[in-house]
Design a protein around this motif. Sequence first.
Motif, PDB file in Angstrom:
ATOM      1  N   SER A 233      -8.469  10.118   7.452  1.00 31.59           N
ATOM      2  CA  SER A 233      -9.031   9.349   6.346  1.00 31.59           C
ATOM      3  C   SER A 233      -7.946   8.553   5.619  1.00 31.59           C
ATOM      4  CB  SER A 233      -9.725  10.324   5.387  1.00 31.59           C
ATOM      5  OG  SER A 233      -9.975   9.697   4.178  1.00 31.59           O
ATOM      6  N   GLN A 234      -6.807   9.216   5.356  1.00 29.93           N
ATOM      7  CA  GLN A 234      -5.762   8.547   4.577  1.00 29.93           C
ATOM      8  C   GLN A 234      -5.146   7.376   5.348  1.00 29.93           C
ATOM      9  OE1 GLN A 234      -3.166  11.484   2.285  1.00 29.93           O
ATOM     10  NE2 GLN A 234      -4.482  12.865   3.420  1.00 29.93           N
ATOM     11  N   SER A 235      -4.863   7.580   6.629  1.00 32.12           N
ATOM     12  CA  SER A 235      -4.230   6.491   7.381  1.00 32.12           C
ATOM     13  C   SER A 235      -5.215   5.339   7.595  1.00 32.12           C
ATOM     14  CB  SER A 235      -3.673   6.988   8.714  1.00 32.12           C
ATOM     15  OG  SER A 235      -4.687   7.587   9.477  1.00 32.12           O
ATOM     16  N   HIS A 236      -6.491   5.680   7.827  1.00 30.03           N
ATOM     17  CA  HIS A 236      -7.480   4.615   8.035  1.00 30.03           C
ATOM     18  C   HIS A 236      -7.697   3.829   6.738  1.00 30.03           C
ATOM     19  CE1 HIS A 236      -9.440   6.760  11.760  1.00 30.03           C
ATOM     20  NE2 HIS A 236      -8.136   6.782  11.788  1.00 30.03           N
ATOM     21  N   SER A 237      -7.782   4.548   5.632  1.00 31.25           N
ATOM     22  CA  SER A 237      -7.983   3.841   4.350  1.00 31.25           C
ATOM     23  C   SER A 237      -6.791   2.949   4.046  1.00 31.25           C
ATOM     24  CB  SER A 237      -8.165   4.829   3.197  1.00 31.25           C
ATOM     25  OG  SER A 237      -9.335   5.567   3.351  1.00 31.25           O
ATOM     26  N   ALA A 238      -5.587   3.444   4.362  1.00 36.24           N
ATOM     27  CA  ALA A 238      -4.386   2.643   4.102  1.00 36.24           C
ATOM     28  C   ALA A 238      -4.410   1.376   4.959  1.00 36.24           C
ATOM     29  CB  ALA A 238      -3.124   3.459   4.392  1.00 36.24           C
ATOM     30  N   ALA A 239      -4.774   1.523   6.227  1.00 35.30           N
ATOM     31  CA  ALA A 239      -4.822   0.363   7.126  1.00 35.30           C
ATOM     32  C   ALA A 239      -5.920  -0.612   6.687  1.00 35.30           C
ATOM     33  CB  ALA A 239      -5.063   0.822   8.559  1.00 35.30           C
ATOM     34  N   ASP A 240      -7.071  -0.071   6.330  1.00 36.20           N
ATOM     35  CA  ASP A 240      -8.168  -0.945   5.875  1.00 36.20           C
ATOM     36  C   ASP A 240      -7.757  -1.727   4.627  1.00 36.20           C
ATOM     37  OD1 ASP A 240      -9.812  -0.111   7.943  1.00 36.20           O
ATOM     38  OD2 ASP A 240     -10.939   1.329   6.743  1.00 36.20           O
ATOM     39  N   ALA A 241      -7.058  -1.039   3.717  1.00 38.99           N
ATOM     40  CA  ALA A 241      -6.604  -1.716   2.494  1.00 38.99           C
ATOM     41  C   ALA A 241      -5.606  -2.818   2.858  1.00 38.99           C
ATOM     42  CB  ALA A 241      -5.970  -0.713   1.540  1.00 38.99           C
ATOM     43  N   ALA A 242      -4.717  -2.530   3.804  1.00 37.28           N
ATOM     44  CA  ALA A 242      -3.725  -3.523   4.231  1.00 37.28           C
ATOM     45  C   ALA A 242      -4.432  -4.755   4.800  1.00 37.28           C
ATOM     46  CB  ALA A 242      -2.786  -2.910   5.268  1.00 37.28           C
TER      47      ALA A 242
ATOM     48  N   VAL B  87       0.867  -1.184   0.000  1.00 36.00           N
ATOM     49  CA  VAL B  87       0.000   0.000   0.000  1.00 36.00           C
ATOM     50  C   VAL B  87       0.900   1.230   0.000  1.00 36.00           C
ATOM     51  CG1 VAL B  87      -1.784   1.278   1.267  1.00 36.00           C
ATOM     52  CG2 VAL B  87      -1.762  -1.235   1.353  1.00 36.00           C
ATOM     53  N   TYR B  88       0.871   1.992  -1.077  1.00 34.53           N
ATOM     54  CA  TYR B  88       1.621   3.254  -1.104  1.00 34.53           C
ATOM     55  C   TYR B  88       0.770   4.339  -0.461  1.00 34.53           C
ATOM     56  CZ  TYR B  88       5.150   1.589  -4.461  1.00 34.53           C
ATOM     57  OH  TYR B  88       6.183   0.925  -5.078  1.00 34.53           O
ATOM     58  N   ILE B  89       1.429   5.261   0.234  1.00 35.15           N
ATOM     59  CA  ILE B  89       0.713   6.390   0.840  1.00 35.15           C
ATOM     60  C   ILE B  89       1.418   7.706   0.521  1.00 35.15           C
ATOM     61  CG2 ILE B  89      -0.373   5.154   2.773  1.00 35.15           C
ATOM     62  CD1 ILE B  89       2.013   6.085   4.525  1.00 35.15           C
ATOM     63  N   ASN B  90       0.650   8.774   0.498  1.00 35.55           N
ATOM     64  CA  ASN B  90       1.103  10.170   0.480  1.00 35.55           C
ATOM     65  C   ASN B  90       1.868  10.632  -0.765  1.00 35.55           C
ATOM     66  OD1 ASN B  90       3.784  11.935   1.497  1.00 35.55           O
ATOM     67  ND2 ASN B  90       1.818  12.862   1.991  1.00 35.55           N
ATOM     68  N   ARG B  91       2.758   9.831  -1.314  1.00 35.65           N
ATOM     69  CA  ARG B  91       3.521  10.260  -2.489  1.00 35.65           C
ATOM     70  C   ARG B  91       3.126   9.362  -3.656  1.00 35.65           C
ATOM     71  NH1 ARG B  91       9.408  12.340  -0.487  1.00 35.65           N
ATOM     72  NH2 ARG B  91       8.552  14.302   0.258  1.00 35.65           N
ATOM     73  N   GLU B  92       2.371   9.935  -4.537  1.00 35.94           N
ATOM     74  CA  GLU B  92       1.706   9.116  -5.558  1.00 35.94           C
ATOM     75  C   GLU B  92       2.648   8.699  -6.678  1.00 35.94           C
ATOM     76  OE1 GLU B  92      -1.856  10.916  -7.057  1.00 35.94           O
ATOM     77  OE2 GLU B  92      -2.164   9.344  -8.544  1.00 35.94           O
ATOM     78  N   PRO B  93       2.783   7.399  -6.908  1.00 34.89           N
ATOM     79  CA  PRO B  93       3.541   6.929  -8.070  1.00 34.89           C
ATOM     80  C   PRO B  93       2.833   7.369  -9.358  1.00 34.89           C
ATOM     81  CG  PRO B  93       3.268   5.175  -6.460  1.00 34.89           C
ATOM     82  CD  PRO B  93       2.346   6.283  -6.050  1.00 34.89           C
ATOM     83  N   ASP B  94       3.576   7.458 -10.457  1.00 40.16           N
ATOM     84  CA  ASP B  94       2.967   8.002 -11.674  1.00 40.16           C
ATOM     85  C   ASP B  94       1.962   7.034 -12.303  1.00 40.16           C
ATOM     86  OD1 ASP B  94       4.339   6.181 -13.317  1.00 40.16           O
ATOM     87  OD2 ASP B  94       6.017   7.548 -13.595  1.00 40.16           O
ATOM     88  N   LYS B  95       1.270   7.549 -13.296  1.00 43.17           N
ATOM     89  CA  LYS B  95       0.161   6.781 -13.894  1.00 43.17           C
ATOM     90  C   LYS B  95       0.641   5.487 -14.557  1.00 43.17           C
ATOM     91  CE  LYS B  95      -3.058   9.550 -12.609  1.00 43.17           C
ATOM     92  NZ  LYS B  95      -3.517   9.241 -11.259  1.00 43.17           N
ATOM     93  N   ASP B  96       1.837   5.534 -15.169  1.00 44.95           N
ATOM     94  CA  ASP B  96       2.348   4.326 -15.817  1.00 44.95           C
ATOM     95  C   ASP B  96       2.560   3.220 -14.788  1.00 44.95           C
ATOM     96  OD1 ASP B  96       2.342   5.520 -18.235  1.00 44.95           O
ATOM     97  OD2 ASP B  96       4.483   6.037 -18.223  1.00 44.95           O
ATOM     98  N   GLU B  97       3.080   3.642 -13.650  1.00 42.75           N
ATOM     99  CA  GLU B  97       3.321   2.672 -12.586  1.00 42.75           C
ATOM    100  C   GLU B  97       1.982   2.090 -12.101  1.00 42.75           C
ATOM    101  OE1 GLU B  97       5.539   0.978 -11.445  1.00 42.75           O
ATOM    102  OE2 GLU B  97       4.994   0.409  -9.406  1.00 42.75           O
ATOM    103  N   GLN B  98       0.997   2.952 -11.923  1.00 48.41           N
ATOM    104  CA  GLN B  98      -0.307   2.474 -11.444  1.00 48.41           C
ATOM    105  C   GLN B  98      -0.951   1.530 -12.465  1.00 48.41           C
ATOM    106  OE1 GLN B  98      -2.868   5.497  -9.667  1.00 48.41           O
ATOM    107  NE2 GLN B  98      -1.098   6.722  -9.105  1.00 48.41           N
ATOM    108  N   LYS B  99      -0.672   1.814 -13.730  1.00 51.17           N
ATOM    109  CA  LYS B  99      -1.207   0.954 -14.790  1.00 51.17           C
ATOM    110  C   LYS B  99      -0.652  -0.468 -14.687  1.00 51.17           C
ATOM    111  CE  LYS B  99      -1.774   1.522 -19.639  1.00 51.17           C
ATOM    112  NZ  LYS B  99      -0.986   2.103 -20.708  1.00 51.17           N
TER     113      LYS B  99
END
Length: 389
Positions: free
Chosen positions: A345-354, A169-181
């Motif tokens: 919200s961000q930390s809870h969503s990250a934990a829920d995803a984990a 789960v990546y947080i706070n610093r968004e990898p680029d779109k190619d990576e997400q693809k």
Amino acid sequence: MKKKVVSLLLAMTMVATMAAGCGSKDDSKDNTSDTTNDQNSGDEDKESTPDDTADGDTKSDDATDGDTKSDDATGGADLADKKVGVCIYQFSDNFMTLFRGELENYLVSLGFSKDNIKIVDGANDQGTQSGQIDNFIAEGVDVMIVNPVNSSSAETITDKVVNADIPLVYINREPDKDEQKRWEENNWNVTYVGCDARQSGTFQGELIMDLGLETVDKNGDGKVQYVMVQGDPENIDAQYRTEFSVKALTDAKWEVDCLSDQVGNWQQDQAQQIVANALGQHGDSIEVVFCNNDAMALGALQAIDAAGRKVGEDIFLVGVDALSEALENVISGKMTGTVFNDHFSQSHSAADAAVKYVNGETNEHYIGCDYVKVTKDNAQDVLDMVSGK
Ligand code: GAL
């Protein structure tokens, strides 16, 4: 309480697109960058015990989640035995300190044992962080949560972690779109949790625009003379906040004049220096100071005070994050406004995803959240919320 306030505040939300800072920016770029970054070499794997966590209220009652403890997240595996490896780009970052404190509290509230949550400081050095990721792989953690030092290193990080068959789960610093693809195409257990930085930039611009041009244009030349203080330029949050804050003004047909656009690396002391220099050079002609975050806005405020200028009277100042000190300044009129960067919200969503990954479930590859505009009108509510009142 938190949920109610945030939902109310969210009613003001609005999003937009594109534009420029002092030099013109490349609008087509989709959160990519080069690898230039300031690197303090760090000590190894410093583990955290965040003492300055936001609050003990670990319910998932924030803007994006459900009301109670991980409605969808627990159930399944016994979390007490599961190991979580968390990499933070730099512990000394104020916002990430709030984030990791809340993340740890919330993970514990979901059933993880505190001893099995290891949080390490990348000390703003990608080499250090890569070593920490290797160590987590060797230890066989069940899931990793990573705040990359360089977003552009995400591809390498993903490859390593996915090869080790560990969800990420990546947080706070968004990898680029190619990576997400790649995550999507390969069906990997990799996701990103964060807010769209364009929205925060737009909100900063709106905080200024809402004052009216006659109020902001102190020298009456029909233009807004401004100073921009940027975070880490490798970071999409810095790029978009710089771009979209100004775009909000130009979209409304305000003319702008950039007097200075400098990199303050998210840090108060660097911003103080930058704004002191700008005030020395441009004096009274500066009407607005945009800072990509609140830590830098606090530094800007020190310089503004030292120069004998008065926010709200002859100069205007905005930041992002809603740090408590910044909120107090908004309440007392020493800052024009800020933008709440919802670490709950961000930390809870990250934990829920984990947790979902640990339970063998999948997640969307992008999990978003909203920023909230903060003025004198709602700053006390936001302060009460972030301080757990
Ligand atoms: C931003 C935040 C900054 C800094 C940065 C680190 O979202 O506004 O204060 O923490 O993340 O990447």
